[in-house]
Write a protein that holds these residues in place. Structure first.
Motif, mmCIF file in Angstrom:
data_model
loop_
_atom_site.group_PDB
_atom_site.id
_atom_site.type_symbol
_atom_site.label_atom_id
_atom_site.label_comp_id
_atom_site.label_asym_id
_atom_site.label_seq_id
_atom_site.Cartn_x
_atom_site.Cartn_y
_atom_site.Cartn_z
ATOM 1 N N MET A 1 44.929 36.919 54.424
ATOM 2 C CA MET A 1 43.699 37.416 53.685
ATOM 3 C C MET A 1 43.843 37.734 52.430
ATOM 4 O O MET A 1 44.222 39.372 52.325
ATOM 5 N N TYR A 2 43.674 37.428 51.035
ATOM 6 C CA TYR A 2 43.739 38.041 49.576
ATOM 7 C C TYR A 2 42.317 39.536 49.453
ATOM 8 O O TYR A 2 41.668 39.116 50.494
ATOM 9 N N GLN A 3 42.869 39.957 48.967
ATOM 10 C CA GLN A 3 41.806 41.571 49.187
ATOM 11 C C GLN A 3 41.839 41.456 47.399
ATOM 12 O O GLN A 3 42.602 41.869 46.911
ATOM 13 N N HIS A 4 40.448 41.705 46.598
ATOM 14 C CA HIS A 4 40.171 42.341 45.548
ATOM 15 C C HIS A 4 40.852 43.300 45.343
ATOM 16 O O HIS A 4 40.415 44.035 45.739
ATOM 17 N N PRO A 5 41.317 43.628 43.991
ATOM 18 C CA PRO A 5 41.497 44.972 43.664
ATOM 19 C C PRO A 5 40.491 46.000 43.111
ATOM 20 O O PRO A 5 39.457 45.414 43.069
ATOM 21 N N PRO A 6 41.196 47.125 43.858
ATOM 22 C CA PRO A 6 39.409 47.721 43.577
ATOM 23 C C PRO A 6 38.483 47.523 41.976
ATOM 24 O O PRO A 6 39.402 47.471 41.121
ATOM 25 N N CYS A 7 38.047 47.558 42.280
ATOM 26 C CA CYS A 7 36.485 48.241 41.056
ATOM 27 C C CYS A 7 36.770 49.229 40.313
ATOM 28 O O CYS A 7 36.649 50.543 40.319
ATOM 29 N N ILE A 8 37.071 48.825 38.971
ATOM 30 C CA ILE A 8 37.861 50.575 38.072
ATOM 31 C C ILE A 8 36.379 50.405 36.968
ATOM 32 O O ILE A 8 35.738 50.172 36.083
ATOM 33 N N SER A 9 36.049 52.261 36.983
ATOM 34 C CA SER A 9 34.952 52.185 36.371
ATOM 35 C C SER A 9 35.513 52.177 34.621
ATOM 36 O O SER A 9 36.302 53.092 34.338
ATOM 37 N N PRO A 10 34.570 51.512 34.109
ATOM 38 C CA PRO A 10 35.106 51.636 32.517
ATOM 39 C C PRO A 10 34.696 52.655 31.599
ATOM 40 O O PRO A 10 35.823 53.452 30.935
ATOM 41 N N LYS A 11 34.467 53.590 32.150
ATOM 42 C CA LYS A 11 33.916 55.176 32.383
ATOM 43 C C LYS A 11 34.978 56.301 32.384
ATOM 44 O O LYS A 11 35.445 56.367 31.222
ATOM 45 N N THR A 12 35.274 55.847 33.579
ATOM 46 C CA THR A 12 36.086 57.262 34.721
ATOM 47 C C THR A 12 37.334 56.850 34.279
ATOM 48 O O THR A 12 38.546 57.492 34.191
ATOM 49 N N ASN A 13 37.590 54.572 34.054
ATOM 50 C CA ASN A 13 38.959 54.158 34.822
ATOM 51 C C ASN A 13 39.606 55.100 35.921
ATOM 52 O O ASN A 13 41.036 54.747 36.586
#
Length: 121
Positions: free
Chosen positions: A1-13
């Motif tokens: 099953m495909y797992q989406h990469p984690p969402c990254i904060s644009p502020k803290t990266n």
């Protein structure tokens, strides 16, 4: 099953905290408010399908516009209100030094940001 990469904060990266349900996210927001006196907003992420928190003063709800693209050919974000778009423009100017202008989507899907002052409304 495909797992989406984690969402990254644009502020803290750094990866955003992820919650599997709205209730779990609301409990986390209540904890942050109680522990740190920082009001948070819960939102359902269209990228990963989970829930995240955002500081209330940074929350600018938007969707990806299926019609409008930026100078790189990437679909633009459509902010729900002019005020949300203006808030996002101010955040980006403060954090990245980029002056952006707000204009209404030609397709009526919200408000966009642009570097072009001639497009400003």
């Amino acid at each position: 099953m495909y797992q989406h990469p984690p969402c990254i904060s644009p502020k803290t990266n750094k990866p955003l905290a992820t919650y599997m349900s709205q209730m779990e996210a609301e409990n986390a927001a209540e904890y942050v408010l109680t522990r740190y006196e920082k009001p948070m907003v819960t939102y359902h992420c269209t990228k990963c399908g989970n829930w995240h928190l955002a500081p209330q003063n940074r929350y600018t709800p938007c969707t990806t516009c299926p019609y409008c693209v930026d100078s790189y050919g990437t679909n633009k974000q459509a902010y729900k209100t002019r005020e949300f778009a203006m808030t996002r423009a101010k955040i980006l100017e403060k954090e990245r030094g980029i002056r952006l202008y707000v204009y209404e989507c030609d397709y009526g899907l919200g408000w966009h940001l642009t570097k072009n002052p001639a497009r400003y409304s």
